[in-house]
Design a protein around this motif. Structure first.
Motif, PDB file in Angstrom:
ATOM      1  N   GLU A  58     -20.115 -22.635  30.659  1.00  0.00           N
ATOM      2  CA  GLU A  58     -18.931 -23.315  29.795  1.00  0.00           C
ATOM      3  C   GLU A  58     -17.809 -22.873  30.232  1.00  0.00           C
ATOM      4  O   GLU A  58     -17.272 -21.964  31.023  1.00  0.00           O
ATOM      5  CB  GLU A  58     -19.166 -22.127  28.346  1.00  0.00           C
ATOM      6  N   THR A  59     -16.640 -23.899  29.906  1.00  0.00           N
ATOM      7  CA  THR A  59     -15.544 -23.343  30.204  1.00  0.00           C
ATOM      8  C   THR A  59     -14.863 -22.881  28.519  1.00  0.00           C
ATOM      9  O   THR A  59     -15.549 -23.341  27.667  1.00  0.00           O
ATOM     10  CB  THR A  59     -14.401 -24.801  30.575  1.00  0.00           C
ATOM     11  N   THR A  60     -13.691 -22.125  28.940  1.00  0.00           N
ATOM     12  CA  THR A  60     -12.983 -21.625  27.773  1.00  0.00           C
ATOM     13  C   THR A  60     -11.756 -21.858  27.772  1.00  0.00           C
ATOM     14  O   THR A  60     -10.651 -22.683  28.651  1.00  0.00           O
ATOM     15  CB  THR A  60     -13.209 -20.290  27.766  1.00  0.00           C
ATOM     16  N   ASP A  61     -10.519 -21.785  26.557  1.00  0.00           N
ATOM     17  CA  ASP A  61      -9.922 -22.017  26.282  1.00  0.00           C
ATOM     18  C   ASP A  61      -8.259 -20.933  27.114  1.00  0.00           C
ATOM     19  O   ASP A  61      -7.476 -20.913  26.971  1.00  0.00           O
ATOM     20  CB  ASP A  61      -9.074 -22.087  24.926  1.00  0.00           C
ATOM     21  N   ASP A  62      -9.199 -19.811  27.839  1.00  0.00           N
ATOM     22  CA  ASP A  62      -8.653 -18.708  28.387  1.00  0.00           C
ATOM     23  C   ASP A  62      -8.290 -19.137  29.671  1.00  0.00           C
ATOM     24  O   ASP A  62      -8.966 -19.235  30.770  1.00  0.00           O
ATOM     25  CB  ASP A  62      -9.574 -17.098  27.889  1.00  0.00           C
ATOM     26  N   ASP A  63      -7.114 -19.183  29.594  1.00  0.00           N
ATOM     27  CA  ASP A  63      -6.070 -18.919  31.464  1.00  0.00           C
ATOM     28  C   ASP A  63      -6.578 -17.680  32.223  1.00  0.00           C
ATOM     29  O   ASP A  63      -6.344 -18.597  33.480  1.00  0.00           O
ATOM     30  CB  ASP A  63      -5.024 -19.243  31.306  1.00  0.00           C
ATOM     31  N   LYS A  89     -27.093 -21.802  30.868  1.00  0.00           N
ATOM     32  CA  LYS A  89     -25.628 -22.666  30.392  1.00  0.00           C
ATOM     33  C   LYS A  89     -23.800 -21.643  30.536  1.00  0.00           C
ATOM     34  O   LYS A  89     -24.372 -20.690  30.806  1.00  0.00           O
ATOM     35  CB  LYS A  89     -25.576 -21.984  28.725  1.00  0.00           C
ATOM     36  N   ASN A 121      -9.595 -16.611  32.247  1.00  0.00           N
ATOM     37  CA  ASN A 121     -11.127 -16.674  32.800  1.00  0.00           C
ATOM     38  C   ASN A 121     -11.191 -18.394  31.950  1.00  0.00           C
ATOM     39  O   ASN A 121     -11.956 -18.040  31.021  1.00  0.00           O
ATOM     40  CB  ASN A 121     -11.966 -15.338  31.967  1.00  0.00           C
ATOM     41  N   PRO A 122     -11.358 -19.093  32.907  1.00  0.00           N
ATOM     42  CA  PRO A 122     -11.249 -20.295  32.464  1.00  0.00           C
ATOM     43  C   PRO A 122     -12.953 -20.743  32.383  1.00  0.00           C
ATOM     44  O   PRO A 122     -13.324 -21.884  31.810  1.00  0.00           O
ATOM     45  CB  PRO A 122     -10.565 -21.493  32.862  1.00  0.00           C
ATOM     46  N   ILE A 123     -14.444 -20.357  32.941  1.00  0.00           N
ATOM     47  CA  ILE A 123     -15.124 -20.240  33.004  1.00  0.00           C
ATOM     48  C   ILE A 123     -15.975 -19.741  33.440  1.00  0.00           C
ATOM     49  O   ILE A 123     -15.981 -18.304  33.692  1.00  0.00           O
ATOM     50  CB  ILE A 123     -15.123 -21.066  34.428  1.00  0.00           C
ATOM     51  N   ALA A 124     -16.405 -19.208  32.233  1.00  0.00           N
ATOM     52  CA  ALA A 124     -17.462 -17.821  32.011  1.00  0.00           C
ATOM     53  C   ALA A 124     -18.527 -17.814  32.763  1.00  0.00           C
ATOM     54  O   ALA A 124     -19.246 -18.747  33.082  1.00  0.00           O
ATOM     55  CB  ALA A 124     -18.787 -17.852  30.599  1.00  0.00           C
TER      56      ALA A 124
END
Length: 488
Positions: free
Chosen positions: A251-256, A249, A258-261
């Motif tokens: 996932e991309t995130t809304d955290d600028d 899995k 760390n935009p991709i985990a």
């Protein structure tokens, strides 16, 4: 005799009058201040401005309504090169925090002394703002797409043709930075006045660059390189790399920041695969079936029966599999089973039925279609009740089907049509007493035939031709579901 009081000093008298007058003025002033303070107990204090506009004297309800109307009326036009977007402030995702702003405005009203002090001091309150990251992102993306050169993030995906996770490289863009857009929108919001904001385009960096995407791809590939094998009855079951890829899995995130985990194990997909393997490994118990006569003697074994096997360590295998995947280790698992011995069911048959083609229950109606002797006999249990009736079965190349069937349709009369062996068509109206037992195969009367009890050339198209009276008798005797044993 009374003594005379000495005359009061005029100077002292004047002083008393002055003191009394001053005290009266003070009391009047205090009364006025007190009354004013009471009036403003639930109103905005004098000299209070919000976004530069005087809001003194407004009740809480009036202030809330005023603030709402100001926000609703605030429009922002954003200009970037040839692109121009005009929207309400709230549509950009910037709204006034009415509760917090009102709290600031009415803070001095908390007690009497603060209200009194507030009567003599002017105050300027800046509206508290809320910023919807989702709406801001939507507008940011739309503006830059309208400019025609948005930044494109690097991405990570499994490539079937390569059998591994790989990246799609990022692309630099040209447009407005999100923080620039947000800061200008909030400046307008704090004024509560419509405005036009003109911004210069700049080089935009993707949130996910090639380096970061490469790190994520490498970690994802480490997951799928682990060999997974489950041994079951000597057979090894292993998911291919494409299936293992679904276990990862990303996932991309809304955290600028760390935009991709980092990739993680998709436990639901692992569980789905393991459940499929377990379902295939499980074997339901199938009961044995034996035909017995009225004396309890076994006359035939219809079904041998089969032991049932049910995997009993699925959760343990799943837990160990997840642990191995998380550590990028190979996994070898083995199932253990709960075993269920087959039940034995018995079926009572009519005495003597063991010598017939079909072992019927006592009184059970069934039809014996003997293609070798070209005859039909109707039985109830082991007792013949109709026939043998001479028949004409299918001609060579169009033979009547053999096997165990059941009557599924009854039609008193119909037109039958089809194709001859030579390809020509035929149609016969008024065919009587039609008893279908398998697809288009049926017993029926054949008034066009003069003789029965034979087979070979000149036979039917596959149906069982019978004398009309016999066909009627069989039709009226046999219900839907009657067993038909067709054999040579």
């Amino acid at each position: 005799m009374d003594k005379e009081k000495p005359a009061e000093d005029p100077q002292k008298r004047r002083k008393k009058i002055i003191v009394a007058s001053a005290l009266a003025v003070v009391l009047v002033a205090l009364g006025a201040v007190s009354g004013t303070a009471m009036y403003y107990q639930n109103r905005v204090l004098p000299g209070t401005t919000v976004a530069g506009e005087n809001v003194s004297g407004k009740t809480r309800a009036e202030f809330a309504k005023w603030l709402e109307s100001k926000e609703s009326a605030t429009n922002v036009t954003v200009k970037i090169e040839q692109v121009e977007e005009s929207r309400k402030l709230s549509d950009y995702g910037v709204t006034i925090d009415a509760k917090d702003t009102q709290k600031q405005v009415f803070a001095p009203n908390a007690n009497f002394f603060h209200r009194v002090a507030g009567l003599f001091n002017s105050r300027s309150v800046e509206p508290k703002l809320n910023v919807s990251k989702a709406s801001l992102e939507e507008n940011y993306v739309a503006l830059n797409e309208a400019l025609g050169s948005p930044a494109v993030n690097a991405s990570v995906a499994f490539k079937d043709d390569e059998g591994k996770f790989a990246i799609t490289k990022s692309v630099l863009g040209t447009g407005v930075a999100k923080n620039t857009l947000e800061s200008n929108l909030t400046k307008v919001a704090k004024t509560l006045k419509s405005a036009t904001v003109t911004l210069d385009s700049e080089e935009l960096l993707p949130k996910i660059d090639d380096e970061r995407a490469g790190e994520v791809a490498a970690k994802a590939n480490a997951f799928i390189e682990s060999v997974v094998a489950i041994t079951d009855e000597g057979e090894t079951i292993s998911p291919d790399v494409n299936r293992r890829a679904t276990w990862v899995k990303i996932e991309t995130t809304d955290d600028d920041e760390n935009p991709i985990a980092d990739p993680t194990i998709n436990e639901a997909e692992v569980k789905t695969w393991l459940d499929e393997v377990i379902a295939n490994a499980n074997q339901p118990m199938e009961p044995a079936l034996k035909n017995v006569n009225s004396r309890g003697e076994v006359k035939a074994v219809v079904e041998e029966g089969q032991r049932g096997f049910t995997v009993n360590n699925g959760e343990e295998v799943f837990k160990n599999l997840l642990a191995a995947l998380g550590e990028h280790k190979a996994f070898e698992g083995t199932f253990s089973y709960d075993i269920t011995e087959p039940e034995v069911n018995t079926r009572l048959i009519a005495d003597g039925a063991e010598n017939l083609i079909y072992m019927a229950a006592p009184g059970e109606k069934w039809i014996d279609l003997n293609l070798s002797s070209a005859s039909v006999t109707a039985y109830e249990g082991a007792t013949p009740v109709i026939g043998p009736i001479p028949i004409v079965p299918g001609a060579p190349g169009m033979e009547t089907v053999s096997g165990m069937f059941k009557v599924w349709l009854k039609v008193p009369s119909q037109t039958m049509s089809g194709t001859n062996l030579d390809g020509s068509r035929y149609s016969t109206p008024g065919v009587p007493w039609v008893l279908y037992f398998h697809g288009d195969y049926a017993f029926h009367g054949a008034p066009w035939r003069g003789s029965f009890g034979w087979s070979g050339p000149g036979g039917s198209h596959g149906c069982v031709n019978m004398p009309v009276p016999s066909a009627q008798e069989l039709y009226e005797w046999a219900p839907i579901g009657t067993v038909v044993a067709s054999h040579y």
